[in-house]
Design an enzyme around this catalytic site. Structure first.
Site, PDB file in Angstrom:
ATOM      1  N   GLU A  97       0.837  -1.207   0.000  1.00 49.05           N
ATOM      2  CA  GLU A  97       0.000   0.000   0.000  1.00 49.05           C
ATOM      3  C   GLU A  97       0.865   1.247   0.000  1.00 49.05           C
ATOM      4  O   GLU A  97       2.012   1.219   0.446  1.00 49.05           O
ATOM      5  CB  GLU A  97      -0.870   0.012   1.264  1.00 49.05           C
ATOM      6  CG  GLU A  97      -2.337  -0.231   1.023  1.00 49.05           C
ATOM      7  CD  GLU A  97      -3.062   0.938   0.343  1.00 49.05           C
ATOM      8  OE1 GLU A  97      -2.424   1.774  -0.326  1.00 49.05           O
ATOM      9  OE2 GLU A  97      -4.293   0.996   0.495  1.00 49.05           O
ATOM     10  N   ASP A  98       0.288   2.340  -0.441  1.00 46.57           N
ATOM     11  CA  ASP A  98       0.997   3.609  -0.378  1.00 46.57           C
ATOM     12  C   ASP A  98       0.977   4.180   1.042  1.00 46.57           C
ATOM     13  O   ASP A  98       1.997   4.615   1.559  1.00 46.57           O
ATOM     14  CB  ASP A  98       0.417   4.619  -1.375  1.00 46.57           C
ATOM     15  CG  ASP A  98      -1.108   4.748  -1.302  1.00 46.57           C
ATOM     16  OD1 ASP A  98      -1.751   4.083  -0.467  1.00 46.57           O
ATOM     17  OD2 ASP A  98      -1.660   5.535  -2.096  1.00 46.57           O
ATOM     18  N   ASP A 101      -3.978   5.345   6.600  1.00 51.37           N
ATOM     19  CA  ASP A 101      -4.459   6.607   7.167  1.00 51.37           C
ATOM     20  C   ASP A 101      -5.471   6.259   8.263  1.00 51.37           C
ATOM     21  O   ASP A 101      -5.072   5.935   9.379  1.00 51.37           O
ATOM     22  CB  ASP A 101      -5.055   7.404   6.001  1.00 51.37           C
ATOM     23  CG  ASP A 101      -5.500   8.802   6.370  1.00 51.37           C
ATOM     24  OD1 ASP A 101      -4.900   9.394   7.275  1.00 51.37           O
ATOM     25  OD2 ASP A 101      -6.446   9.315   5.744  1.00 51.37           O
ATOM     26  N   PHE A 150      -1.526  15.976   4.530  1.00 49.25           N
ATOM     27  CA  PHE A 150      -1.883  15.336   3.271  1.00 49.25           C
ATOM     28  C   PHE A 150      -0.678  15.347   2.341  1.00 49.25           C
ATOM     29  O   PHE A 150      -0.130  16.404   2.038  1.00 49.25           O
ATOM     30  CB  PHE A 150      -3.081  16.021   2.610  1.00 49.25           C
ATOM     31  CG  PHE A 150      -3.697  15.160   1.558  1.00 49.25           C
ATOM     32  CD1 PHE A 150      -4.628  14.185   1.896  1.00 49.25           C
ATOM     33  CD2 PHE A 150      -3.320  15.275   0.231  1.00 49.25           C
ATOM     34  CE1 PHE A 150      -5.176  13.342   0.923  1.00 49.25           C
ATOM     35  CE2 PHE A 150      -3.853  14.440  -0.747  1.00 49.25           C
ATOM     36  CZ  PHE A 150      -4.782  13.481  -0.395  1.00 49.25           C
ATOM     37  N   ARG A 163       1.142  12.082  -8.689  1.00 50.15           N
ATOM     38  CA  ARG A 163       1.592  10.715  -8.427  1.00 50.15           C
ATOM     39  C   ARG A 163       3.025  10.505  -8.906  1.00 50.15           C
ATOM     40  O   ARG A 163       3.766   9.690  -8.381  1.00 50.15           O
ATOM     41  CB  ARG A 163       0.699   9.702  -9.155  1.00 50.15           C
ATOM     42  CG  ARG A 163      -0.712   9.598  -8.624  1.00 50.15           C
ATOM     43  CD  ARG A 163      -1.404   8.382  -9.246  1.00 50.15           C
ATOM     44  NE  ARG A 163      -2.847   8.425  -9.088  1.00 50.15           N
ATOM     45  CZ  ARG A 163      -3.512   8.028  -8.003  1.00 50.15           C
ATOM     46  NH1 ARG A 163      -2.849   7.548  -6.983  1.00 50.15           N
ATOM     47  NH2 ARG A 163      -4.827   8.098  -7.950  1.00 50.15           N
TER      48      ARG A 163
HETATM   49  P1  IMP Z   1      -7.557   4.846   4.850  1.00 44.32           P
HETATM   50  O1  IMP Z   1      -8.614   3.868   4.469  1.00 44.32           O
HETATM   51  O2  IMP Z   1      -8.144   6.053   5.535  1.00 44.32           O
HETATM   52  O3  IMP Z   1      -6.430   4.252   5.634  1.00 44.32           O
HETATM   53  O4  IMP Z   1      -7.003   5.488   3.521  1.00 44.32           O
HETATM   54  C1  IMP Z   1      -6.335   4.793   2.621  1.00 44.32           C
HETATM   55  C2  IMP Z   1      -6.214   5.502   1.304  1.00 44.32           C
HETATM   56  O5  IMP Z   1      -6.502   6.899   1.361  1.00 44.32           O
HETATM   57  C3  IMP Z   1      -4.786   5.424   0.856  1.00 44.32           C
HETATM   58  O6  IMP Z   1      -4.518   4.195   0.237  1.00 44.32           O
HETATM   59  C4  IMP Z   1      -4.682   6.617  -0.059  1.00 44.32           C
HETATM   60  O7  IMP Z   1      -5.105   6.252  -1.347  1.00 44.32           O
HETATM   61  C5  IMP Z   1      -5.625   7.635   0.540  1.00 44.32           C
HETATM   62  N1  IMP Z   1      -4.882   8.606   1.368  1.00 44.32           N
HETATM   63  C6  IMP Z   1      -4.839   8.706   2.711  1.00 44.32           C
HETATM   64  N2  IMP Z   1      -4.037   9.692   3.114  1.00 44.32           N
HETATM   65  C7  IMP Z   1      -3.535  10.251   1.991  1.00 44.32           C
HETATM   66  C8  IMP Z   1      -2.607  11.316   1.741  1.00 44.32           C
HETATM   67  O8  IMP Z   1      -2.053  11.984   2.649  1.00 44.32           O
HETATM   68  N3  IMP Z   1      -2.335  11.583   0.440  1.00 44.32           N
HETATM   69  C9  IMP Z   1      -2.897  10.901  -0.589  1.00 44.32           C
HETATM   70  N4  IMP Z   1      -3.747   9.874  -0.406  1.00 44.32           N
HETATM   71  C10 IMP Z   1      -4.078   9.556   0.872  1.00 44.32           C
HETATM   72 MG    MG Z   2      -3.985   3.555  -1.580  1.00 45.72          MG
END
Ligand code: IMP
Ligand code: MG
Length: 179
Positions: A97-98, A101, A150, A163
């Site tokens: 994963e990237d 969050d 962010f 990206r």
């Molecule tokens: P989560 O489900 O809230 O953990 O979010 C996961 C997804 O939200 C990540 O895989 C990203 O695609 C996107 N995301 C969360 N934080 C960021 C950020 O700071 N920049 C860009 N994408 C984010």
């Molecule tokens: Mg992602």
């Protein structure tokens, strides 16, 4: 709308850390094959760089889930946009994963993929924002823990832009200039 990007993690720092994680995974999976599951689109840059640094045999697959729209806030909705091509049965799977969050996406994904009977299932993320966690997720390999900002670059986007930046940057949106 205009945005400013400031460097949080340089290209050299990110590359160095990916090399370390690649070495760690190569040690942990010695004598086995790893099946990397990339979460599109954000995880793709990281997965390619990571895969190049793993010395045990590697196979790859891709899936796409969506939890974010054009905004920087989570919609809370996790939707499978593209499923995997191959079965996970009896494979040593690492989800790549990237960023983790809120943890919503990953906790949902991990549960869903565990049902497909992999031999093992681990999670590797380039970035982690622990302050933002709403759902508990066990992360096995983390590139960097970052503050609640962010970020973009290295696969991460803001409204599908940035990206391709080879580093991790923080986005500051200039609200006054919004239409
Ligand atoms: P989560 O489900 O809230 O953990 O979010 C996961 C997804 O939200 C990540 O895989 C990203 O695609 C996107 N995301 C969360 N934080 C960021 C950020 O700071 N920049 C860009 N994408 C984010
Ligand atoms: Mg992602």
């Amino acid at each position: 709308m205009s945005e400013r990007i400031s460097v949080l993690l340089s290209e050299a720092e990110v590359d160095r850390r990916i090399q370390e994680i690649g070495e760690q995974i190569s040690r942990d999976y010695e004598g086995r094959q790893v099946h990397l599951v990339c979460v599109l689109k954000g995880g793709s840059f990281f997965m390619c760089e990571l895969a190049k640094r793993i010395t045990v045999p590697v196979s790859l697959d891709f899936m796409s889930v969506s939890s974010y729209g054009m905004d920087t806030k989570s919609s809370g909705i996790v939707r499978i946009v593209k499923d995997l091509d191959d079965s996970l049965k009896d494979k040593d799977v690492i989800i790549v994963e990237d960023i983790v969050d809120s943890g919503r996406t990953l906790s949902y994904l991990m549960e869903m993929l565990r049902d497909r009977a992999p031999r093992s299932l681990r999670l590797c993320t380039l970035l982690d924002k622990p302050e933002r966690r709403l759902v508990e997720v066990k992360v096995d390999y983390t590139g960097f823990q970052i503050p609640d900002k962010f970020v973009v670059g290295y696969g991460l986007d803001y409204a599908q832009k940035y990206r391709n930046l080879p580093y991790i940057g923080v986005v500051e949106v200039d609200k006054e200039k919004e239409e």
